[in-house]
Scaffold this active site. Structure first.
Site, PDB file in Angstrom:
ATOM      1  N   ASP A  28       0.833  -1.231  -0.001  1.00  0.00           N
ATOM      2  CA  ASP A  28       0.118   0.001   0.147  1.00  0.00           C
ATOM      3  C   ASP A  28       0.860   1.413  -0.057  1.00  0.00           C
ATOM      4  OD1 ASP A  28      -2.144   1.596   0.277  1.00  0.00           O
ATOM      5  OD2 ASP A  28      -2.934   0.796   2.104  1.00  0.00           O
ATOM      6  N   ASP A 121      -3.213   2.450  -5.849  1.00  0.00           N
ATOM      7  CA  ASP A 121      -2.068   2.247  -5.116  1.00  0.00           C
ATOM      8  C   ASP A 121      -1.736   1.332  -4.211  1.00  0.00           C
ATOM      9  OD1 ASP A 121      -4.256   3.049  -3.492  1.00  0.00           O
ATOM     10  OD2 ASP A 121      -2.953   4.212  -2.058  1.00  0.00           O
ATOM     11  N   GLU A 122      -2.662   0.362  -4.338  1.00  0.00           N
ATOM     12  CA  GLU A 122      -2.437  -1.047  -3.617  1.00  0.00           C
ATOM     13  C   GLU A 122      -2.750  -2.577  -4.408  1.00  0.00           C
ATOM     14  OE1 GLU A 122      -5.331  -1.682  -0.227  1.00  0.00           O
ATOM     15  OE2 GLU A 122      -6.368   0.141  -0.749  1.00  0.00           O
TER      16      GLU A 122
END
Length: 410
Positions: A28, A121-122
DNA sequence: TCTGGGGTCCTTACCCTG
DNA sequence: TCTGCAGGGTAAGGACCC
């Protein structure tokens, strides 16, 4: 500035040392939008920075210095400006976020083919096939953290565990710029002291309900009879939370999760009560949704309209078509009919949205012409428009009614 | 205080069919 | 023919996530 200057001290946390079975990683990025924006504004490192738009928008991301002032994502920007007037406010740069995201996902793919992105983003990674090549899960996590920082100039946090759910919690607990390994025999020790709100699927409402039952920690949930939980939360949620509270999560990392719906919605700068303007926005949204369906190779069967009124109350209406479509004008015709059926008389509207559900891959969908329908028509025209937009930009071609936004429908 | 946008999943209600 | 019931599909709304 050299890249190494950006690097922060490693916030490595070990909840145990035996990572042999911990082949699930959750990676993350830390304060993703803010961190990416700071790559071109290095002088702002260490200061409160808030990313968000104007008008009635909300905070998309904030640096940890801004969070220390009470700022959090999803907070209305107007409130953020009031609470932290000294912060630097930056407009979002979605192109940059997408570019960094592609770089990070490519890095993940070089580690293992089993990558399941959750958002820009993860992602979850199953590294069981990479152990011989790259070392232990912890070593792989460190490698990813170092490469993300060197290649993208941002930091990330990694959770390492035997299940997706625990890996996700571990990355959250190690933020920012951290690493947390939770071995199988330490899962219960890790989970049970956590507050119920830490569980995936427990938001504000569920947390309040659990508090009413006197349940404050994950351990409390684990030691509550299943029947009590299902009575309070419903069969699915009750069972789900009980399983999670004992660290049981059978889901594997699935790199090819098919899309289930595609939607676009728009909150107006000011509430609108003019039906002609609402129609124009519905047309634009239908056009956008259908274009995204065609680009992704899907057709959808259920068209859904969302309307949010000035008092923030929200309704949805949907209709299932006789056959799936990716044609913008068909979506618009349906969504407009749904809107007309509401019978609204100059009611102030804050937001409208269009969603397509019941998606199937276009090449799997039976194409049957309806009685009287021409063999070539709307879809071919829209595909031609897609080609022009790909070459000249998304604004190059628009439905005639949208060329002049002030024009009223006849 | 004043609440974005893009999603997923669940629950409940209702209708239809066998 | 009527009634009850189960199951599937659809519709609407709510909660949650990032």
């Amino acid at each position: 500035m050299s890249r190494s200057q950006v690097r922060r001290p490693t916030g490595r946390i070990g909840f145990g040392v035996d990572d042999a079975d911990c082949t699930i990683l959750h990676v993350d990025m830390d304060a993703f939008y803010a961190s990416v924006s700071l790559r071109t504004r290095p002088e702002l490192h260490g200061t409160p920075v808030i990313v968000g738009g104007g008008g009635r928008s909300v905070v998309l991301s904030a640096t940890y210095e801004a969070r220390a002032l009470g700022i959090h994502s999803a907070m209305p920007m107007s409130r953020a400006r009031r609470i932290a007037p000294q912060a630097v406010f930056i407009e979002p740069d979605h192109r940059a976020y997408a570019q960094v995201s592609r770089g990070v996902m490519a890095l993940f793919a070089s580690i293992t083919p089993l990558v399941e992105p959750l958002s820009l983003d993860e992602a979850f990674l199953d590294v069981s096939g990479a152990l011989r090549r790259l070392g232990s899960p912890t070593a792989i996590a460190e490698l990813i953290r170092a490469r993300v920082q060197d290649e993208q100039l941002i930091t990330c946090s990694v959770g390492v565990a035997t299940t997706k759910f625990v890996a996700k919690l571990a990355s959250t607990r190690s933020k920012p710029d951290g690493l947390l390994v939770v071995p199988a025999d330490r899962v219960i020790d890790f989970l049970h002291p956590l507050p119920v709100g830490a569980l995936w699927g427990v938001g504000e409402k569920t947390e309040a309900q659990l508090t009413r039952l006197g349940l404050r920690t994950v351990g409390d949930i684990a030691n509550t009879p299943l029947a009590t939980l299902t009575r309070a939360l419903g069969q699915a949620s009750g069972t789900h939370l009980h399983e999670l509270s004992w660290g049981r999560d059978p889901r594997s990392v699935n790199p090819h999760e098919p899309e289930k719906s595609v939607s676009n919605e728009e909150t107006f700068e000011h509430d609108i009560d003019d039906p002609a303007i609402i129609h124009a926005h519905l047309l634009a949204l239908a056009d956008k949704v259908a274009g995204r369906l065609r680009a992704a190779g899907y057709v959808g069967r259920t068209v859904s309209l969302k309307v949010r009124f000035a008092d923030f109350s929200t309704i949805t209406r949907s209709r299932t078509l006789p056959r799936p479509t990716d044609v913008g004008m068909e979506v618009y015709d349906t969504v407009r009919a749904l809107y007309e059926a509401l019978g609204l008389q100059r009611v102030r509207i804050r937001l409208v949205g269009v969603r397509m559900e019941g998606l199937v891959e276009a090449h799997d969908a039976p194409h049957q012409l309806l009685l009287g329908e021409p063999e070539h028509g709307r879809r071919e025209a829209e595909v031609a428009v897609d080609t022009l937009r790909a070459r000249y930009g998304s604004d190059a071609v628009r439905p005639a009614r949208l060329v002049n936004p002030d024009r009223r429908e006849q």
